[in-house]
Design a protein around this motif. Structure first.
Motif, mmCIF file in Angstrom:
data_model
loop_
_atom_site.group_PDB
_atom_site.id
_atom_site.type_symbol
_atom_site.label_atom_id
_atom_site.label_comp_id
_atom_site.label_asym_id
_atom_site.label_seq_id
_atom_site.Cartn_x
_atom_site.Cartn_y
_atom_site.Cartn_z
ATOM 1 N N ALA A 99 -18.257 10.458 -3.124
ATOM 2 C CA ALA A 99 -19.337 9.883 -2.324
ATOM 3 C C ALA A 99 -18.819 8.835 -1.338
ATOM 4 O O ALA A 99 -19.419 8.627 -0.287
ATOM 5 C CB ALA A 99 -20.396 9.271 -3.229
ATOM 6 N N VAL A 100 -17.692 8.186 -1.669
ATOM 7 C CA VAL A 100 -17.134 7.193 -0.741
ATOM 8 C C VAL A 100 -15.934 7.733 0.028
ATOM 9 O O VAL A 100 -15.304 7.018 0.799
ATOM 10 C CB VAL A 100 -16.769 5.866 -1.449
ATOM 11 C CG1 VAL A 100 -18.001 5.206 -2.025
ATOM 12 C CG2 VAL A 100 -15.695 6.050 -2.494
ATOM 13 N N GLY A 101 -15.571 9.011 -0.206
ATOM 14 C CA GLY A 101 -14.532 9.629 0.604
ATOM 15 C C GLY A 101 -13.193 9.873 -0.063
ATOM 16 O O GLY A 101 -12.222 10.203 0.600
ATOM 17 N N ILE A 102 -13.104 9.711 -1.375
ATOM 18 C CA ILE A 102 -11.852 9.984 -2.094
ATOM 19 C C ILE A 102 -11.983 11.354 -2.755
ATOM 20 O O ILE A 102 -12.825 11.544 -3.636
ATOM 21 C CB ILE A 102 -11.535 8.878 -3.118
ATOM 22 C CG1 ILE A 102 -11.326 7.552 -2.380
ATOM 23 C CG2 ILE A 102 -10.305 9.249 -3.943
ATOM 24 C CD1 ILE A 102 -11.121 6.359 -3.282
ATOM 25 N N LEU A 117 -13.264 5.784 4.088
ATOM 26 C CA LEU A 117 -14.262 5.415 3.091
ATOM 27 C C LEU A 117 -15.616 5.269 3.766
ATOM 28 O O LEU A 117 -15.711 4.749 4.863
ATOM 29 C CB LEU A 117 -13.876 4.100 2.424
ATOM 30 C CG LEU A 117 -12.519 4.087 1.722
ATOM 31 C CD1 LEU A 117 -12.209 2.699 1.208
ATOM 32 C CD2 LEU A 117 -12.485 5.098 0.592
ATOM 33 N N ARG A 118 -16.663 5.728 3.078
ATOM 34 C CA ARG A 118 -17.996 5.610 3.635
ATOM 35 C C ARG A 118 -19.000 5.267 2.536
ATOM 36 O O ARG A 118 -18.927 5.781 1.425
ATOM 37 C CB ARG A 118 -18.389 6.893 4.349
ATOM 38 C CG ARG A 118 -18.338 8.117 3.478
ATOM 39 C CD ARG A 118 -18.482 9.408 4.286
ATOM 40 N NE ARG A 118 -18.489 10.561 3.405
ATOM 41 C CZ ARG A 118 -17.406 11.134 2.890
ATOM 42 N NH1 ARG A 118 -16.209 10.665 3.182
ATOM 43 N NH2 ARG A 118 -17.494 12.171 2.091
ATOM 44 N N LEU A 165 -15.114 2.835 6.870
ATOM 45 C CA LEU A 165 -13.829 2.162 6.938
ATOM 46 C C LEU A 165 -12.715 3.198 6.984
ATOM 47 O O LEU A 165 -12.640 4.063 6.117
ATOM 48 C CB LEU A 165 -13.651 1.258 5.709
ATOM 49 C CG LEU A 165 -12.312 0.551 5.548
ATOM 50 C CD1 LEU A 165 -12.092 -0.449 6.676
ATOM 51 C CD2 LEU A 165 -12.254 -0.154 4.207
ATOM 52 N N THR A 166 -11.868 3.101 8.012
ATOM 53 C CA THR A 166 -10.700 3.972 8.113
ATOM 54 C C THR A 166 -9.471 3.097 7.965
ATOM 55 O O THR A 166 -9.336 2.083 8.661
ATOM 56 C CB THR A 166 -10.685 4.690 9.482
ATOM 57 O OG1 THR A 166 -11.875 5.459 9.594
ATOM 58 C CG2 THR A 166 -9.478 5.595 9.601
ATOM 59 N N GLY A 223 -4.895 -1.724 0.719
ATOM 60 C CA GLY A 223 -4.703 -1.449 2.137
ATOM 61 C C GLY A 223 -3.310 -1.817 2.609
ATOM 62 O O GLY A 223 -2.690 -2.749 2.098
ATOM 63 N N ILE A 224 -2.831 -1.066 3.586
ATOM 64 C CA ILE A 224 -1.511 -1.297 4.176
ATOM 65 C C ILE A 224 -1.713 -1.918 5.550
ATOM 66 O O ILE A 224 -2.442 -1.369 6.384
ATOM 67 C CB ILE A 224 -0.736 0.035 4.312
ATOM 68 C CG1 ILE A 224 -0.661 0.762 2.970
ATOM 69 C CG2 ILE A 224 0.632 -0.188 4.937
ATOM 70 C CD1 ILE A 224 0.060 0.017 1.875
#
Length: 91
Positions: free
Chosen positions: A21-24, A51-52, A58-59, A80-81
């Protein structure tokens, strides 16, 4: 040969519907070979994430790692990197 010998976590213990649901995406993690790292308690290779949520898109590039949540259940941690261009100004 049993690949599951070094696994600290089990894939079925994760909330794949919530993660999707969040993009993973589970299938993408399996295809890239990052699922084995996750289940061993290791961080993945750097992967692009999109991620959504209902209020946020968020990308970013990040590593993922499974950790134990406050309730004792496994959760996915996102690290995050920073882009290298941002680090150059710190010298």
């Amino acid at each position: 040969m049993n690949q599951n010998i070094n696994q600290v976590f089990k894939a079925e213990d994760l909330d794949w519907n919530g993660l999707a649901a969040v993009g993973i995406n589970r299938e993408q993690l399996e295809e890239s070979g990052n699922m084995e790292l996750l289940l061993q308690g290791e961080a993945t290779e750097v992967i692009p994430l999109k991620l959504r949520t209902p209020v946020l898109y968020l990308t970013m590039d990040a590593t993922l790692k499974i950790v134990e949540g406050t309730d004792g259940k496994p959760v996915v941690e996102i690290n995050g990197i920073l882009p290298e261009a941002e680090n150059e100004g710190d010298e």
